[in-house]
Design a protein around this motif. Structure first.
Motif, short mmCIF file in Angstrom:
data_model
loop_
_atom_site.label_atom_id
_atom_site.label_comp_id
_atom_site.label_asym_id
_atom_site.label_seq_id
_atom_site.Cartn_x
_atom_site.Cartn_y
_atom_site.Cartn_z
N SER A 108 0.82 -1.21 0.00
CA SER A 108 0.00 0.00 0.00
C SER A 108 0.86 1.26 0.00
O SER A 108 0.34 2.36 -0.21
N LYS A 109 2.17 1.08 0.24
CA LYS A 109 3.12 2.20 0.34
C LYS A 109 2.73 3.17 1.46
O LYS A 109 2.99 4.37 1.39
N SER A 110 2.11 2.59 2.49
CA SER A 110 1.73 3.36 3.66
C SER A 110 2.02 2.50 4.89
O SER A 110 1.46 1.41 5.03
N ILE A 111 2.92 2.98 5.76
CA ILE A 111 3.28 2.21 6.95
C ILE A 111 3.16 3.09 8.19
O ILE A 111 3.30 4.31 8.13
N GLY A 112 2.89 2.44 9.31
CA GLY A 112 2.78 3.15 10.58
C GLY A 112 3.97 2.83 11.46
O GLY A 112 4.50 1.71 11.43
N ARG A 161 -6.65 -0.09 26.14
CA ARG A 161 -7.28 -0.29 24.83
C ARG A 161 -7.71 1.04 24.22
O ARG A 161 -7.50 1.29 23.03
N GLU A 162 -8.30 1.89 25.04
CA GLU A 162 -8.78 3.19 24.55
C GLU A 162 -7.60 4.05 24.09
O GLU A 162 -7.65 4.69 23.03
N LEU A 163 -6.52 4.06 24.88
CA LEU A 163 -5.34 4.84 24.52
C LEU A 163 -4.72 4.31 23.24
O LEU A 163 -4.39 5.08 22.32
N LEU A 164 -4.58 3.00 23.15
CA LEU A 164 -3.98 2.38 21.98
C LEU A 164 -4.83 2.63 20.73
O LEU A 164 -4.30 2.92 19.65
N GLN A 165 -6.15 2.56 20.88
CA GLN A 165 -7.03 2.80 19.73
C GLN A 165 -6.87 4.22 19.19
O GLN A 165 -6.90 4.44 17.97
N SER A 166 -6.64 5.17 20.10
CA SER A 166 -6.47 6.56 19.66
C SER A 166 -5.20 6.73 18.82
O SER A 166 -5.13 7.63 17.97
N TYR A 167 -4.20 5.87 19.06
CA TYR A 167 -2.97 5.92 18.27
C TYR A 167 -3.10 5.15 16.96
O TYR A 167 -2.46 5.50 15.96
N LEU A 168 -3.93 4.12 16.96
CA LEU A 168 -4.08 3.30 15.76
C LEU A 168 -5.02 3.93 14.73
O LEU A 168 -4.84 3.74 13.52
N ASP A 169 -6.00 4.67 15.19
CA ASP A 169 -7.02 5.21 14.28
C ASP A 169 -6.43 6.02 13.11
O ASP A 169 -6.83 5.83 11.95
N PRO A 170 -5.47 6.93 13.37
CA PRO A 170 -4.91 7.69 12.24
C PRO A 170 -4.16 6.80 11.24
O PRO A 170 -4.15 7.08 10.04
N MET A 171 -3.55 5.73 11.73
CA MET A 171 -2.84 4.80 10.85
C MET A 171 -3.82 4.00 10.00
O MET A 171 -3.62 3.82 8.79
N ILE A 172 -4.88 3.52 10.64
CA ILE A 172 -5.90 2.75 9.92
C ILE A 172 -6.55 3.62 8.84
O ILE A 172 -6.81 3.17 7.72
N ALA A 173 -6.77 4.89 9.16
CA ALA A 173 -7.37 5.81 8.20
C ALA A 173 -6.49 6.00 6.97
O ALA A 173 -6.99 6.26 5.87
N GLU A 174 -5.17 5.86 7.14
CA GLU A 174 -4.23 6.01 6.03
C GLU A 174 -3.93 4.67 5.34
O GLU A 174 -3.05 4.59 4.49
N LYS A 175 -4.68 3.63 5.74
CA LYS A 175 -4.60 2.31 5.10
C LYS A 175 -3.18 1.71 5.13
O LYS A 175 -2.67 1.22 4.12
N ILE A 176 -2.58 1.74 6.32
CA ILE A 176 -1.26 1.11 6.45
C ILE A 176 -1.40 -0.40 6.27
O ILE A 176 -2.44 -0.99 6.56
N ASP A 177 -0.33 -1.02 5.76
CA ASP A 177 -0.31 -2.49 5.73
C ASP A 177 0.81 -3.06 6.61
O ASP A 177 0.90 -4.28 6.77
N TYR A 178 1.64 -2.18 7.18
CA TYR A 178 2.65 -2.61 8.15
C TYR A 178 2.66 -1.63 9.32
O TYR A 178 2.60 -0.41 9.12
N LEU A 179 2.74 -2.19 10.52
CA LEU A 179 2.93 -1.38 11.72
C LEU A 179 4.27 -1.77 12.34
O LEU A 179 4.50 -2.93 12.69
#
Length: 262
Positions: A108-112, A161-179
């Motif tokens: 996807s050329k998008s990584i977190g 979980r809530e804290l972690l989700q707040s950090y993951l949401d921007p990455m998911i929105a950018e369609k990362i395929d690697y974290l």
């Protein structure tokens, strides 16, 4: 020197994720682990503070007769390992975010990248990112508060979980395929991350690569333990013994966990 222990240090308990990989690959090696939990997290400190703490930890491990030191902390590696290598004769193994394999494999050329402030703002991280990820969409997120929660044994809780989700949401929105996990504490969050990320996102940490590099450097320096006996392991923390003992309770090696004022 072959029978002397490998030294490990981290800004707390997270580096045990690296320790496990090294000892699984090199079961005949003995080790000493320093958990500098009193000063965790390193990621919020200045470069000078991080370097001073890294020197303190190195000097203690050398007092304990270690033959090689694994800097099992991304922040300490990216801010201090050049200085350590210039000022101490013992070999050092560092750990930094595994940007290269993520960049080379991403479709996807998008990584977190989830890391501490100290790692993301370091010159070493900037060089690595520029070298391998300049053509990619890289979403860098500071995982503020995560180290403290892991240090306190608060991993699988609603607040984490809530804290972690707040950090993951921007990455998911950018369609990362690697974290890429850029802190040695973060592998303890992998069970949560797998639940919270899309199934096609691959998680990468540096543990296995550090273990392979440790073996290579031991061999190059004629330091590898050729004994057939399983190694022994000592863990020292300047904070909670229970948290450290709990994180390594799944490892079937002879080990001692003690408080040490360092």
């Amino acid at each position: 020197m072959r029978k002397q222990p490998i030294g490990f240090f981290d800004s707390g308990v997270g580096g045990t994720s690296i320790w496990k990989e090294v000892i699984n690959l090199l079961p005949n090696e003995s080790s000493i682990y320093l958990a500098d939990s009193r000063n965790a997290p390193y990621g919020e400190k200045s470069a000078d503070e991080i370097r001073a703490l890294s020197v303190k930890n190195t000097e203690k491990l050398l007092e304990l007769d270690c033959k090689l030191i694994v800097v099992a902390c991304n922040t300490a590696t990216t801010n201090a390992i050049d200085y350590l290598r210039s000022n101490f004769k013992v070999p050092f193994i560092g750990i930094e975010p595994a940007i290269k394999p993520a960049a080379l494999s991403s479709k996807s050329k998008s990584i977190g990248i989830l890391a501490t402030k100290g790692t993301l703002s370091s010159a070493l991280f900037a060089r690595t990112s520029s070298l391998y990820a300049s053509e990619l969409n890289v979403i860098e997120i500071i995982g503020k508060g995560l180290v403290e929660r892991i240090e306190n044994g608060l991993i699988n809780t609603p607040e984490t979980r809530e804290l972690l989700q707040s950090y993951l949401d921007p990455m998911i929105a950018e369609k990362i395929d690697y974290l890429v996990l850029g802190c040695s504490h973060y592998p303890y969050l992998i069970p949560l991350l797998k639940e919270m990320l899309p199934v096609d996102v691959q998680i990468i940490d540096s543990g296995r690569a550090v273990a392979v590099q440790t073996k290579k450097i031991l061999e190059l320096n004629s330091l590898i333990n050729t004994s057939a006996e399983q190694g022994s392991h000592r863990f020292y923390t300047n904070a909670s013994v229970d948290t450290l003992a709990n994180l390594i309770s799944d490892v079937d090696f002879t080990k001692e966990v003690e408080f040490l004022d360092f």
